[in-house]
Design a protein around this motif. Structure first.
Motif, short mmCIF file in Angstrom:
data_model
loop_
_atom_site.label_atom_id
_atom_site.label_comp_id
_atom_site.label_asym_id
_atom_site.label_seq_id
_atom_site.Cartn_x
_atom_site.Cartn_y
_atom_site.Cartn_z
N LYS A 279 0.80 -1.22 0.00
CA LYS A 279 0.00 0.00 0.00
C LYS A 279 0.84 1.28 0.00
CE LYS A 279 -3.90 1.97 2.49
NZ LYS A 279 -4.85 1.77 3.58
N TRP A 280 2.06 1.24 0.54
CA TRP A 280 2.76 2.50 0.82
C TRP A 280 4.06 2.75 0.06
CZ3 TRP A 280 -0.65 5.27 3.07
CH2 TRP A 280 -1.56 4.69 3.96
N LYS A 281 4.76 1.73 -0.36
CA LYS A 281 6.11 1.92 -0.89
C LYS A 281 6.17 2.81 -2.12
CE LYS A 281 8.25 -2.11 1.09
NZ LYS A 281 8.54 -3.51 0.90
N ILE A 282 5.26 2.64 -3.05
CA ILE A 282 5.30 3.46 -4.25
C ILE A 282 5.02 4.92 -3.91
CG2 ILE A 282 2.93 3.21 -5.10
CD1 ILE A 282 6.00 2.71 -7.28
N SER A 283 4.18 5.17 -2.92
CA SER A 283 3.91 6.54 -2.48
C SER A 283 5.16 7.16 -1.84
CB SER A 283 2.76 6.57 -1.47
OG SER A 283 1.57 6.11 -2.07
N ILE A 284 5.86 6.39 -1.04
CA ILE A 284 7.10 6.87 -0.41
C ILE A 284 8.13 7.21 -1.49
CG2 ILE A 284 9.04 6.23 1.08
CD1 ILE A 284 6.96 4.38 2.58
N ILE A 285 8.29 6.31 -2.46
CA ILE A 285 9.24 6.55 -3.54
C ILE A 285 8.86 7.80 -4.31
CG2 ILE A 285 10.05 5.65 -5.78
CD1 ILE A 285 9.80 2.81 -4.45
N ALA A 286 7.58 7.95 -4.62
CA ALA A 286 7.11 9.12 -5.37
C ALA A 286 7.43 10.41 -4.61
CB ALA A 286 5.62 9.01 -5.64
#
Length: 117
Positions: free
Chosen positions: A30-37
């Protein structure tokens, strides 16, 4: 000839699916791609990332950042400040995901518009 083409397509499909599974093991959830972005825009302190990503808990953010650091997508720098500040930044390797995050964000905005109308 037709069977060979079908076999080649099946093999190509299997390779693609395996590669996608590898990617999802690293940036899925749920969160990793948001953190990377977020980190693709500029380095951020832990508390800044926590505020930026609505709904994530500090415990989960900490775990996800550790995973991303282990996979060489993010660096963690302890700054010599009082109190001590920790800053996270995307690595050059992690920056290769910027295009992926942009495509996902664009699709998400279009999907939201489609569903809302």
């Amino acid at each position: 000839m037709g069977n060979q083409l079908t076999t080649e397509k099946v093999t190509e499909c299997k390779k693609s699916v395996k590669a996608i599974h590898d990617v999802m093991d690293i940036i899925g959830g749920k969160w990793k791609i948001s953190i990377i972005a977020c980190l693709c825009y500029h380095p951020m302190r832990f508390s800044e990332v926590l505020k930026e990503i609505e709904g994530i808990s500090g415990k989960v953010l900490s775990k996800e950042l550790k995973d991303l650091e282990m996979n060489q997508l993010v660096t963690r720098t302890v700054l010599d400040t009082q109190p001590i500040t920790v800053e996270y930044a995307i690595t050059e390797y992690g920056r290769t995901l910027k295009e992926v995050t942009s495509v996902i964000a664009d699709w998400g905005m279009k999907h939201r518009q489609r569903i809302m109308s």
